[in-house]
Design a protein around this motif. Sequence first.
Motif, PDB file in Angstrom:
ATOM      1  N   ALA A   1     -67.815  28.482  55.341  1.00  0.00           N
ATOM      2  CA  ALA A   1     -66.945  28.113  56.469  1.00  0.00           C
ATOM      3  C   ALA A   1     -65.476  28.374  56.116  1.00  0.00           C
ATOM      4  CB  ALA A   1     -67.160  26.652  56.849  1.00  0.00           C
TER       5      ALA A   1
ATOM      6  N   ILE B   1     -73.947  30.301  57.608  1.00  0.00           N
ATOM      7  CA  ILE B   1     -73.340  29.093  57.040  1.00  0.00           C
ATOM      8  C   ILE B   1     -74.404  28.084  56.617  1.00  0.00           C
ATOM      9  CG2 ILE B   1     -71.976  27.024  57.629  1.00  0.00           C
ATOM     10  CD1 ILE B   1     -70.023  28.822  59.100  1.00  0.00           C
TER      11      ILE B   1
ATOM     12  N   THR C   1     -68.260  21.132  56.912  1.00  0.00           N
ATOM     13  CA  THR C   1     -67.632  22.209  57.688  1.00  0.00           C
ATOM     14  C   THR C   1     -66.673  21.707  58.771  1.00  0.00           C
ATOM     15  OG1 THR C   1     -69.499  22.243  59.252  1.00  0.00           O
ATOM     16  CG2 THR C   1     -69.634  23.740  57.358  1.00  0.00           C
TER      17      THR C   1
ATOM     18  N   VAL D   1     -70.072  26.427  64.462  1.00  0.00           N
ATOM     19  CA  VAL D   1     -71.211  26.388  63.537  1.00  0.00           C
ATOM     20  C   VAL D   1     -72.479  26.086  64.331  1.00  0.00           C
ATOM     21  CG1 VAL D   1     -72.234  25.229  61.539  1.00  0.00           C
ATOM     22  CG2 VAL D   1     -69.769  25.706  61.581  1.00  0.00           C
TER      23      VAL D   1
END
Lengths: 266, 266
Positions: free
Chosen positions: A255, A238, A50, A19
């Motif tokens: 995610a 995301i 996440t 991420v």
Amino acid sequence: MNRAQLKANIFSKKSVLCVGLDTDLTKIPAHLLKEEDPVFAFNKAIIDATKDQAVSYKINTAFYEAQGLKGWISMEKTLNYIPKDIFTIADAKRGDIGNTSEQYARTFFHTYPFDSVTVAPYMGSDSVQPFLKFEDKWAIVLGLTSNAGSADFQLQPSGDELMYQKVLKTVASWGTPENIMFVIGATRKEQLQEVRALLPHHFFLVPGVGTQGGDVDTVCRNTMNEDGGVLINVSRGIIYVANDESFADKAHDAAVQYQKEMSVFF
Amino acid sequence: MNRAQLKANIFSKKSVLCVGLDTDLTKIPAHLLKEEDPVFAFNKAIIDATKDQAVSYKINTAFYEAQGLKGWISMEKTLNYIPKDIFTIADAKRGDIGNTSEQYARTFFHTYPFDSVTVAPYMGSDSVQPFLKFEDKWAIVLGLTSNAGSADFQLQPSGDELMYQKVLKTVASWGTPENIMFVIGATRKEQLQEVRALLPHHFFLVPGVGTQGGDVDTVCRNTMNEDGGVLINVSRGIIYVANDESFADKAHDAAVQYQKEMSVFF
């Protein structure tokens, strides 16, 4: 973090999701702006949402540097908040002559204890070597990037190959698949296959999935190896799915969706 | 600072001297370590001792970043202390995709208001363009560097030229001699002449004089143009001549000697 630990995390989560925390004050939900440190408040919520799907977080240092001291403080708090079993990347694109690269290695491996830092290859071996001297730390060297400008030099011929191919082969010879990864911004199947054939064992950090057009299935199918071998970075796809109080829930959902697409390869 | 202002300062001082502030806590005189901010105390003394000879100061950001927040504070104080008519360089070697390079440009042109920043070319046009959008600010792009690693990629063939030649020609086409300079770490006469012939009007930032083996006479003779056209950087050969209480006097003497060698070209 060493390769075995990274691999264990990847196989345990059935995920190669990274991420990207390219956190921009002008893009985060308005209600966070009243927090004392809005950037950290945002990152903390994203990490909470996440961390069960992500095996890596990538902090794009430029967004923090542009804020001056405040930004470096937000960056340090974010780094400290990331669970210790998740691989951290300082996306800083550093590189200079040897004694200066030593200072950059110290910055991102010691002062701010990331697991890895992205490195630009143009200045050659002595600009990369200082990053390879730290145990369980990694240099992630630019090979083929995903932007339009990659055509200017990386895709130009160099002898009987292309510049980025020469960079991949040459840089790989300076270290091992235990301390060097490469940025591979490819989205086409043939190019991914060619790069994987050239370097069967190295991990690749692949940006460009989601808003930049690549897809998880193509990347996983053509780059995954026995240890996972790839980290697929998603930033905007995301962290900026929603711009209101639901942003963390929406980031979680995104995610989960990415992890689900990746899980079929385990 | 624009080109006319830089030229005026060069011709008024009869100097193309850039003093490199690669300030390292392990190398500065011991008596400064008791100061509240030893790095700034050192830089302040060096600036006082060399400001009549120097037309530029180059801050190597790596040495400051490695100190964390303290380092950025020392850097900002140093930048603010440099007289406003002297050209300032953030030697930061940045470069990333467009929206990230925008953040780096903001860092070094706005948050820390330098006149220029060094930029790595590997990622191509969109990694350099954001630095060219600020009035009276400059991108100093890596062309040919002075380290051993320059042989790995810069000196490799690319079509019928060498990689660094392709970089110089291509990058020059993205801006003008009013907003782009190049790092040219050449020390041999023939190479300096060839680069100057390729780019008659651009300013070059030339490192590698002094401890790295180049000499002022050869560089000036083969690169100076109608506006000066070159900034010769000296770091260790000025700031670390002495390691005791005489360090500033010795730095002054060294700067005077460099300026004297340069003055014959005016």
